[in-house]
Design a protein around this motif. Sequence first.
Motif, mmCIF file in Angstrom:
data_model
loop_
_atom_site.group_PDB
_atom_site.id
_atom_site.type_symbol
_atom_site.label_atom_id
_atom_site.label_comp_id
_atom_site.label_asym_id
_atom_site.label_seq_id
_atom_site.Cartn_x
_atom_site.Cartn_y
_atom_site.Cartn_z
ATOM 1 N N UNK A 166 -5.512 -0.319 3.924
ATOM 2 C CA UNK A 166 -5.800 -1.694 4.313
ATOM 3 C C UNK A 166 -4.999 -2.725 3.539
ATOM 4 N N UNK A 167 -3.904 -2.337 2.909
ATOM 5 C CA UNK A 167 -3.092 -3.275 2.132
ATOM 6 C C UNK A 167 -1.829 -3.593 2.904
ATOM 7 N N UNK A 168 -1.505 -4.878 2.990
ATOM 8 C CA UNK A 168 -0.279 -5.284 3.658
ATOM 9 C C UNK A 168 -0.306 -6.758 3.975
ATOM 10 N N UNK A 169 0.870 -7.341 4.142
ATOM 11 C CA UNK A 169 0.946 -8.760 4.474
ATOM 12 C C UNK A 169 0.596 -9.630 3.286
ATOM 13 N N UNK A 228 -10.631 -14.100 9.892
ATOM 14 C CA UNK A 228 -9.680 -12.998 9.654
ATOM 15 C C UNK A 228 -8.335 -13.470 9.127
ATOM 16 N N UNK A 229 -7.943 -14.705 9.500
ATOM 17 C CA UNK A 229 -6.663 -15.218 9.011
ATOM 18 C C UNK A 229 -6.674 -15.375 7.492
ATOM 19 N N UNK A 230 -7.808 -15.830 6.967
ATOM 20 C CA UNK A 230 -7.912 -15.983 5.523
ATOM 21 C C UNK A 230 -7.847 -14.615 4.833
ATOM 22 N N UNK A 231 -8.472 -13.605 5.414
ATOM 23 C CA UNK A 231 -8.416 -12.261 4.854
ATOM 24 C C UNK A 231 -6.994 -11.714 4.900
ATOM 25 N N UNK A 232 -6.246 -12.068 5.954
ATOM 26 C CA UNK A 232 -4.852 -11.648 6.072
ATOM 27 C C UNK A 232 -3.996 -12.308 4.999
ATOM 28 N N UNK A 233 -4.294 -13.554 4.672
ATOM 29 C CA UNK A 233 -3.554 -14.242 3.620
ATOM 30 C C UNK A 233 -3.752 -13.589 2.261
ATOM 31 N N UNK A 234 -4.921 -13.005 2.066
ATOM 32 C CA UNK A 234 -5.212 -12.356 0.790
ATOM 33 C C UNK A 234 -4.554 -10.993 0.667
ATOM 34 N N UNK A 235 -3.938 -10.485 1.733
ATOM 35 C CA UNK A 235 -3.203 -9.238 1.650
ATOM 36 C C UNK A 235 -3.899 -8.042 2.248
ATOM 37 N N UNK A 278 0.789 -1.220 0.000
ATOM 38 C CA UNK A 278 0.000 0.000 0.000
ATOM 39 C C UNK A 278 0.823 1.271 0.000
ATOM 40 N N UNK A 279 2.131 1.179 -0.231
ATOM 41 C CA UNK A 279 2.992 2.363 -0.201
ATOM 42 C C UNK A 279 3.416 2.772 -1.606
ATOM 43 N N UNK A 280 3.684 4.050 -1.740
ATOM 44 C CA UNK A 280 4.205 4.571 -2.993
ATOM 45 C C UNK A 280 5.635 4.064 -3.170
ATOM 46 N N UNK A 281 5.967 3.450 -4.330
ATOM 47 C CA UNK A 281 7.328 2.912 -4.496
ATOM 48 C C UNK A 281 8.399 3.982 -4.571
ATOM 49 N N UNK A 282 8.035 5.246 -4.808
ATOM 50 C CA UNK A 282 9.014 6.322 -4.929
ATOM 51 C C UNK A 282 9.188 7.048 -3.597
ATOM 52 N N UNK A 283 8.096 7.508 -3.029
ATOM 53 C CA UNK A 283 8.164 8.290 -1.791
ATOM 54 C C UNK A 283 8.081 7.434 -0.540
#
Length: 312
Positions: A88-91, A251-258, A76-81
Motif C-alpha cells: 500500500x505504499x506509493x505516490x 481518499x485524495x488526502x490519503x493519497x497525498x500521504x503516500x 514500497x520496493x526493495x532498492x536492490x531487487x
Amino acid sequence: MALRICQAFKNLSISSSDALANPLIMQTRHRMGPPIKKLIGYDQPDLPKPSGAFWRKVHFPENYTVEPLEVTRLGGRDPVTGRKILKRVGGGLKYKYHWIQWKREGPKEGPPLVEKVMLIMDDWCRTSKIALVANGKEMKYYLATENMKPGDLIRTSMHIPRIPVNPNEGDAYPLGALPMGTKIHCVEKFTGTGGYYVHAAGSSATILRKMGDKVVVQLPSKIEVALPPENMCVVGRLSNIHNDKMHIGSPNRLRELGYRPRSGLFQLKTGRFGRKIYALPPVKEIVQEKKEEPEYLTLTLSVTKRPSNIIS
C-alpha cells in the motif's frame, strides 16, 4: 567409525586469515552473536531512527547540514531487487528531508550552551514539528516541543550537579541532573549515541525514580527502563499533540500521504482466497422467564382439646 570422526574433528583448525575473511566465524568464536545485517531501505544505519524502510531513501552527505536533502521515494520496493515489498505504499507529495541533529552536546563544567530558536516548521518525514536553532555560525535541526516558539532560548549542559536543576522546556540535561517526575523526550539508550527513545508527536517519557546508580524512566508504552544518569535527554513534550486525532477526510488526502488507493468495493469472500462467508445464524428469540411466586404457609395458634382416652 566413531574413531575416524574424532580424528577428523581434531584435524579441523581455523586460521587467523580465515577468521578475518569470514566475520561470522570470528564473531561466533568470540561469542559476539551473528553479524548485524543492514536493513534494506535504510541509508544511514548509525542514525537512531532513520527514514522508513521501503518508503524513501535519503541521500546523506558526509558532513551535517541544514540544507534540504534529496529523497528517492521507493514506493514500497526493495532498492536492490526492485521487488514490491509494501503493497500500500506509493505516490504522495514531493518533499525534501531535513536532517535532525539527535546529539545534544554541551559543556561538562561551567555555564550551559545557549541556542536560539529561529524557526518552527513541519516536516513530511516525521510526525512532530522541527525547530531550526542557531548558535553563532552553527545551525541545527531539533525536534520541537509543545510550547516552543521562535525567539526562545534553549540550553544544553552535560553537568550533573548535586542539587537537581530547574529546567525549561527544550533544555537538554543528563538524566541524573533532572528532578523526579520531569517529562522528557529524545532519551539516549547508550551514552553519547543520540536520542533513541520518544520521537513521535505528542509523546513524552517520565523520570520515575532512582534505582541504585541508574535512573528509571517510564516510556510512553508504560515500559520502564533503567538508564545511566549520564544519558542525555530533552525536557518537555513533543509538538503536534493532536496528530493522532487528525481526520483524513478523503481518499485524495490519503493519497497525498503516500498510500496507494484500494478498490473501495465490497469483496465477496467465496473461499477462493482461503475465506468463506457462511449464512447468518437463525434468529434467536429472547423470552424472559417468569419468576414463580413463592408458596406462602399459614400458621395458626389455635389449641385443640386433647382426647380423654390418652394416658399421660
